[in-house]
Every structure is written in C-alpha cells, then in structure tokens.
Write a protein that holds these residues in place. Structure first.
Motif, PDB file in Angstrom:
ATOM      1  N   ALA A  57      -4.727  -3.469  -3.373  1.00  0.00           N
ATOM      2  CA  ALA A  57      -4.387  -2.242  -2.650  1.00  0.00           C
ATOM      3  C   ALA A  57      -3.872  -1.231  -3.664  1.00  0.00           C
ATOM      4  CB  ALA A  57      -3.332  -2.524  -1.589  1.00  0.00           C
ATOM      5  N   SER A  58      -4.319   0.016  -3.540  1.00  0.00           N
ATOM      6  CA  SER A  58      -3.954   1.053  -4.508  1.00  0.00           C
ATOM      7  C   SER A  58      -3.165   2.167  -3.840  1.00  0.00           C
ATOM      8  CB  SER A  58      -5.210   1.650  -5.139  1.00  0.00           C
ATOM      9  OG  SER A  58      -5.908   0.651  -5.860  1.00  0.00           O
ATOM     10  N   GLY A  59      -2.147   2.646  -4.553  1.00  0.00           N
ATOM     11  CA  GLY A  59      -1.311   3.731  -4.063  1.00  0.00           C
ATOM     12  C   GLY A  59      -0.399   3.270  -2.936  1.00  0.00           C
ATOM     13  N   ARG A  60       0.668   4.023  -2.713  1.00  0.00           N
ATOM     14  CA  ARG A  60       1.618   3.634  -1.652  1.00  0.00           C
ATOM     15  C   ARG A  60       0.940   3.559  -0.288  1.00  0.00           C
ATOM     16  NH1 ARG A  60       6.365   7.285  -3.655  1.00  0.00           N
ATOM     17  NH2 ARG A  60       7.298   5.877  -5.155  1.00  0.00           N
ATOM     18  N   ASP A  61       0.070   4.513   0.007  1.00  0.00           N
ATOM     19  CA  ASP A  61      -0.598   4.488   1.316  1.00  0.00           C
ATOM     20  C   ASP A  61      -1.482   3.256   1.466  1.00  0.00           C
ATOM     21  OD1 ASP A  61       0.628   6.817   2.165  1.00  0.00           O
ATOM     22  OD2 ASP A  61      -1.031   8.105   1.524  1.00  0.00           O
ATOM     23  N   GLY A  62      -2.211   2.918   0.407  1.00  0.00           N
ATOM     24  CA  GLY A  62      -3.059   1.733   0.453  1.00  0.00           C
ATOM     25  C   GLY A  62      -2.254   0.452   0.571  1.00  0.00           C
ATOM     26  N   ILE A  63      -1.142   0.393  -0.133  1.00  0.00           N
ATOM     27  CA  ILE A  63      -0.268  -0.785  -0.081  1.00  0.00           C
ATOM     28  C   ILE A  63       0.366  -0.902   1.299  1.00  0.00           C
ATOM     29  CG2 ILE A  63       1.877  -1.755  -1.015  1.00  0.00           C
ATOM     30  CD1 ILE A  63       0.938  -0.464  -3.759  1.00  0.00           C
ATOM     31  N   ARG A  64       0.819   0.227   1.839  1.00  0.00           N
ATOM     32  CA  ARG A  64       1.407   0.240   3.177  1.00  0.00           C
ATOM     33  C   ARG A  64       0.386  -0.256   4.213  1.00  0.00           C
ATOM     34  NH1 ARG A  64       2.501   5.162   3.052  1.00  0.00           N
ATOM     35  NH2 ARG A  64       4.603   4.958   2.217  1.00  0.00           N
ATOM     36  N   LYS A  65      -0.834   0.238   4.124  1.00  0.00           N
ATOM     37  CA  LYS A  65      -1.889  -0.171   5.063  1.00  0.00           C
ATOM     38  C   LYS A  65      -2.206  -1.655   4.908  1.00  0.00           C
ATOM     39  CE  LYS A  65      -6.555   0.721   6.557  1.00  0.00           C
ATOM     40  NZ  LYS A  65      -7.845   1.269   6.296  1.00  0.00           N
ATOM     41  N   PHE A  66      -2.331  -2.112   3.668  1.00  0.00           N
ATOM     42  CA  PHE A  66      -2.649  -3.519   3.415  1.00  0.00           C
ATOM     43  C   PHE A  66      -1.606  -4.430   4.048  1.00  0.00           C
ATOM     44  CE2 PHE A  66      -2.217  -7.440   1.052  1.00  0.00           C
ATOM     45  CZ  PHE A  66      -3.523  -7.900   0.987  1.00  0.00           C
ATOM     46  N   PHE A  67      -0.328  -4.149   3.788  1.00  0.00           N
ATOM     47  CA  PHE A  67       0.712  -5.027   4.302  1.00  0.00           C
ATOM     48  C   PHE A  67       0.930  -4.839   5.797  1.00  0.00           C
ATOM     49  CE2 PHE A  67       1.793  -5.475  -0.213  1.00  0.00           C
ATOM     50  CZ  PHE A  67       1.794  -6.864  -0.270  1.00  0.00           C
ATOM     51  N   GLY A  68       0.529  -3.696   6.338  1.00  0.00           N
ATOM     52  CA  GLY A  68       0.585  -3.503   7.787  1.00  0.00           C
ATOM     53  C   GLY A  68      -0.363  -4.436   8.514  1.00  0.00           C
TER      54      GLY A  68
END
Length: 101
Positions: A57-68
């Motif tokens: 996952a890349s970037g804060r938004d991508g990381i947030r989405k992945f862990f969501g």
C-alpha cells in the motif's frame, strides 16, 4: 572533535529508540483491529507499507484503505516483535519488522 562524535552517536541512539517506539505503536494499532487511521498516521505522505505476500500500500490514503479492509480478512491478531532490525544513516533509516502472529 570528540564531542561531535559523541553528539552524533547520541543522536543515532535516540533515533533508534524513537524507531523502536514507533514499531511498538504500529503493533498496538494492528492489534486494535488494524486501526486504519492510526496506522496511516505512522507513515509519511509518500510512505509505503510492504507486506510481501499480503500486499503493498502506498501513501497514507492507500495505507488507510488497505488496513480498512484488513479486518474483513484477519479477525484476530497479536503481534510479538523481536530482534529489532534498525539501520540509521544520518537522516535516513530502514526498519524491518519481524512479527510472530
């Protein structure tokens, strides 16, 4: 000269301790239902989470989405982190997290 070397060594040790604290915070967020906001906050805007076979996952938004989405797949987790692998070189560093679920 000796004081500069001491200051550099002290700063390096302080950086390593700060990274250890960050790793522990990461584990706490993972063990708290993979808190997406908390986990994303640990990364820089352009940070990359690389879980190998689990994905990237890349970037804060991508990381947030992945862990969501993670709690839909992983129902329970307890992280036991051992053997800190931390490399510090000036203003850059690399951390490898080896966790036993």
């Amino acid at each position: 000269m000796a004081s500069r070397n001491f200051e550099e060594r002290l700063l390096r040790l302080e950086d390593i301790e700060a990274i250890k604290a960050l790793k522990h915070q990461y584990c706490l967020y993972c063990d708290n239902d993979y808190d997406p906001e908390g986990l994303a906050s640990l990364f820089t805007e352009d940070g990359v989470w690389d879980g190998g076979l689990f994905g990237v996952a890349s970037g804060r938004d991508g990381i947030r989405k992945f862990f969501g989405e993670t709690t839909k797949v992983v129902k329970f987790a307890i992280h036991h982190v051992t053997n800190p692998m931390i490399e510090v070189n000036g203003d850059t560093g690399k951390v490898t997290i080896l966790a036993l679920p």
